[in-house]
Design a protein around this motif. Sequence first.
Motif, PDB file in Angstrom:
ATOM      1  N   LEU A  88      -1.692  -6.461   1.654  1.00 22.67           N
ATOM      2  CA  LEU A  88      -0.234  -6.373   1.535  1.00 22.67           C
ATOM      3  C   LEU A  88       0.105  -5.135   0.714  1.00 22.67           C
ATOM      4  O   LEU A  88      -0.431  -4.948  -0.381  1.00 22.67           O
ATOM      5  N   VAL A  89       0.994  -4.299   1.238  1.00 27.24           N
ATOM      6  CA  VAL A  89       1.421  -3.090   0.548  1.00 27.24           C
ATOM      7  C   VAL A  89       2.830  -3.319   0.008  1.00 27.24           C
ATOM      8  O   VAL A  89       3.749  -3.623   0.766  1.00 27.24           O
ATOM      9  N   LEU A  90       2.965  -3.175  -1.314  1.00 29.65           N
ATOM     10  CA  LEU A  90       4.255  -3.338  -1.977  1.00 29.65           C
ATOM     11  C   LEU A  90       4.827  -1.975  -2.331  1.00 29.65           C
ATOM     12  O   LEU A  90       4.074  -1.044  -2.637  1.00 29.65           O
ATOM     13  N   ASN A  91       6.134  -1.875  -2.313  1.00 35.11           N
ATOM     14  CA  ASN A  91       6.805  -0.664  -2.763  1.00 35.11           C
ATOM     15  C   ASN A  91       6.716  -0.616  -4.290  1.00 35.11           C
ATOM     16  O   ASN A  91       6.268  -1.577  -4.924  1.00 35.11           O
ATOM     17  N   GLN A  92       7.176   0.462  -4.885  1.00 34.15           N
ATOM     18  CA  GLN A  92       7.128   0.601  -6.336  1.00 34.15           C
ATOM     19  C   GLN A  92       7.875  -0.545  -7.038  1.00 34.15           C
ATOM     20  O   GLN A  92       7.487  -0.988  -8.106  1.00 34.15           O
ATOM     21  N   ASN A  93       8.933  -1.050  -6.390  1.00 35.53           N
ATOM     22  CA  ASN A  93       9.728  -2.136  -6.973  1.00 35.53           C
ATOM     23  C   ASN A  93       9.216  -3.530  -6.572  1.00 35.53           C
ATOM     24  O   ASN A  93       9.929  -4.512  -6.703  1.00 35.53           O
ATOM     25  N   TYR A  94       7.992  -3.616  -6.073  1.00 38.73           N
ATOM     26  CA  TYR A  94       7.325  -4.856  -5.681  1.00 38.73           C
ATOM     27  C   TYR A  94       7.899  -5.488  -4.416  1.00 38.73           C
ATOM     28  O   TYR A  94       7.599  -6.640  -4.104  1.00 38.73           O
ATOM     29  N   GLU A  95       8.691  -4.781  -3.671  1.00 34.25           N
ATOM     30  CA  GLU A  95       9.186  -5.282  -2.382  1.00 34.25           C
ATOM     31  C   GLU A  95       8.106  -5.058  -1.324  1.00 34.25           C
ATOM     32  O   GLU A  95       7.559  -3.961  -1.230  1.00 34.25           O
ATOM     33  N   PRO A  96       7.764  -6.074  -0.510  1.00 39.48           N
ATOM     34  CA  PRO A  96       6.756  -5.881   0.535  1.00 39.48           C
ATOM     35  C   PRO A  96       7.185  -4.811   1.543  1.00 39.48           C
ATOM     36  O   PRO A  96       8.310  -4.834   2.029  1.00 39.48           O
ATOM     37  N   ASN A 129       4.565  -3.287   4.075  1.00 33.01           N
ATOM     38  CA  ASN A 129       3.826  -3.534   5.305  1.00 33.01           C
ATOM     39  C   ASN A 129       2.465  -4.128   4.988  1.00 33.01           C
ATOM     40  O   ASN A 129       2.149  -4.411   3.845  1.00 33.01           O
ATOM     41  N   VAL A 130       1.660  -4.283   6.035  1.00 32.15           N
ATOM     42  CA  VAL A 130       0.296  -4.773   5.903  1.00 32.15           C
ATOM     43  C   VAL A 130      -0.605  -3.681   6.458  1.00 32.15           C
ATOM     44  O   VAL A 130      -0.330  -3.130   7.534  1.00 32.15           O
ATOM     45  N   CYS A 131      -1.655  -3.330   5.729  1.00 32.62           N
ATOM     46  CA  CYS A 131      -2.597  -2.334   6.212  1.00 32.62           C
ATOM     47  C   CYS A 131      -4.010  -2.900   6.123  1.00 32.62           C
ATOM     48  O   CYS A 131      -4.223  -3.991   5.590  1.00 32.62           O
ATOM     49  N   ASN A 132      -4.972  -2.149   6.639  1.00 27.74           N
ATOM     50  CA  ASN A 132      -6.358  -2.601   6.545  1.00 27.74           C
ATOM     51  C   ASN A 132      -6.956  -2.193   5.202  1.00 27.74           C
ATOM     52  O   ASN A 132      -6.396  -1.386   4.468  1.00 27.74           O
ATOM     53  N   VAL A 133      -8.108  -2.751   4.870  1.00 24.08           N
ATOM     54  CA  VAL A 133      -8.738  -2.519   3.574  1.00 24.08           C
ATOM     55  C   VAL A 133      -9.097  -1.048   3.393  1.00 24.08           C
ATOM     56  O   VAL A 133      -8.920  -0.491   2.312  1.00 24.08           O
ATOM     57  N   ARG A 134      -9.575  -0.419   4.431  1.00 22.58           N
ATOM     58  CA  ARG A 134      -9.957   0.999   4.326  1.00 22.58           C
ATOM     59  C   ARG A 134      -8.767   1.855   3.905  1.00 22.58           C
ATOM     60  O   ARG A 134      -8.872   2.682   3.006  1.00 22.58           O
ATOM     61  N   ARG A 135      -7.626   1.659   4.558  1.00 22.41           N
ATOM     62  CA  ARG A 135      -6.417   2.420   4.213  1.00 22.41           C
ATOM     63  C   ARG A 135      -5.987   2.124   2.777  1.00 22.41           C
ATOM     64  O   ARG A 135      -5.597   3.032   2.040  1.00 22.41           O
ATOM     65  N   ALA A 136      -6.068   0.882   2.374  1.00 18.84           N
ATOM     66  CA  ALA A 136      -5.688   0.504   1.011  1.00 18.84           C
ATOM     67  C   ALA A 136      -6.595   1.181  -0.012  1.00 18.84           C
ATOM     68  O   ALA A 136      -6.116   1.686  -1.040  1.00 18.84           O
ATOM     69  N   LEU A 137      -7.896   1.198   0.257  1.00 23.76           N
ATOM     70  CA  LEU A 137      -8.819   1.853  -0.671  1.00 23.76           C
ATOM     71  C   LEU A 137      -8.547   3.347  -0.781  1.00 23.76           C
ATOM     72  O   LEU A 137      -8.604   3.915  -1.875  1.00 23.76           O
ATOM     73  N   ILE A 156      -2.892  -4.747  -7.327  1.00 16.32           N
ATOM     74  CA  ILE A 156      -2.162  -5.807  -8.025  1.00 16.32           C
ATOM     75  C   ILE A 156      -2.937  -7.120  -7.966  1.00 16.32           C
ATOM     76  O   ILE A 156      -3.052  -7.823  -8.948  1.00 16.32           O
ATOM     77  N   GLU A 157      -3.455  -7.448  -6.793  1.00 11.59           N
ATOM     78  CA  GLU A 157      -4.266  -8.654  -6.601  1.00 11.59           C
ATOM     79  C   GLU A 157      -5.565  -8.242  -5.918  1.00 11.59           C
ATOM     80  O   GLU A 157      -5.547  -7.482  -4.946  1.00 11.59           O
ATOM     81  N   SER A 194      -6.325  -7.087  -2.292  1.00  9.09           N
ATOM     82  CA  SER A 194      -5.601  -8.002  -1.426  1.00  9.09           C
ATOM     83  C   SER A 194      -4.124  -7.611  -1.406  1.00  9.09           C
ATOM     84  O   SER A 194      -3.453  -7.731  -0.388  1.00  9.09           O
ATOM     85  N   VAL A 195      -3.626  -7.136  -2.560  1.00 10.06           N
ATOM     86  CA  VAL A 195      -2.247  -6.659  -2.693  1.00 10.06           C
ATOM     87  C   VAL A 195      -2.287  -5.356  -3.483  1.00 10.06           C
ATOM     88  O   VAL A 195      -2.905  -5.302  -4.551  1.00 10.06           O
ATOM     89  N   ILE A 196      -1.638  -4.310  -2.950  1.00 10.11           N
ATOM     90  CA  ILE A 196      -1.522  -3.049  -3.674  1.00 10.11           C
ATOM     91  C   ILE A 196      -0.050  -2.684  -3.827  1.00 10.11           C
ATOM     92  O   ILE A 196       0.794  -3.139  -3.053  1.00 10.11           O
ATOM     93  N   ARG A 197       0.236  -1.879  -4.856  1.00  9.04           N
ATOM     94  CA  ARG A 197       1.601  -1.423  -5.104  1.00  9.04           C
ATOM     95  C   ARG A 197       1.607   0.097  -5.126  1.00  9.04           C
ATOM     96  O   ARG A 197       0.786   0.720  -5.796  1.00  9.04           O
ATOM     97  N   LEU A 198       2.522   0.701  -4.378  1.00  6.98           N
ATOM     98  CA  LEU A 198       2.629   2.154  -4.355  1.00  6.98           C
ATOM     99  C   LEU A 198       3.169   2.666  -5.678  1.00  6.98           C
ATOM    100  O   LEU A 198       3.999   2.016  -6.316  1.00  6.98           O
ATOM    101  N   VAL A 199       2.704   3.847  -6.070  1.00 12.96           N
ATOM    102  CA  VAL A 199       3.127   4.452  -7.328  1.00 12.96           C
ATOM    103  C   VAL A 199       4.540   5.026  -7.206  1.00 12.96           C
ATOM    104  O   VAL A 199       5.317   4.985  -8.157  1.00 12.96           O
ATOM    105  N   HIS A 200       4.887   5.544  -6.033  1.00 15.61           N
ATOM    106  CA  HIS A 200       6.209   6.130  -5.806  1.00 15.61           C
ATOM    107  C   HIS A 200       7.019   5.266  -4.846  1.00 15.61           C
ATOM    108  O   HIS A 200       6.463   4.655  -3.936  1.00 15.61           O
TER     109      HIS A 200
END
Length: 174
Positions: free
Chosen positions: A7-15, A17-25, A36-37, A54-60
Amino acid sequence: MDVSSVLVLNQNYEPLNVCNVRRALVLVFRGKAEIIEAAAAAFHTASSSFVLPSVIRLVHMIRRPRPKIRLTRKEIFARDGWECVYCGRQTRDLTLDHVMPRHRGGPHTWENLVSACRACNHKKAGRTPQEARMAMAVQPHVPRVSVYHAFFPYLGAQEEWRKFVPGWEGQLAG
């Protein structure tokens, strides 16, 4: 647990989209996101080990348009509760019916499409419901879509995502 989706969260913790693990890493290693999780699994290389997110948050902050629900058969059937609007029978064997038939100028829009069982669609044929003397239980309408609509299918398996997706409670029950 499925660790292939993140799960990809915006800087303000709003969901967002969903991406794969490779993209998240890649986002985390480039400093564009933070974990985040964490998932229960880990990624091992020859020299080190990394926890899988499992959950990441964008810096910007990312601005995005609000989602619109697509006009598809499945979405029409879901809007109508997987039942025929004429007889009320619940079935997975539904057809699409144009309230005002296409050959008479009826558009292919949310307001002109309904779910109908095969028997009712055949009975109505190329007529309007009034001409066929068939009443509709509900009038067709454009469904309201939640901003979080895209995330609901994942929430059954991804319990750690639920706290970031408002309104999920009613979606799992229904």
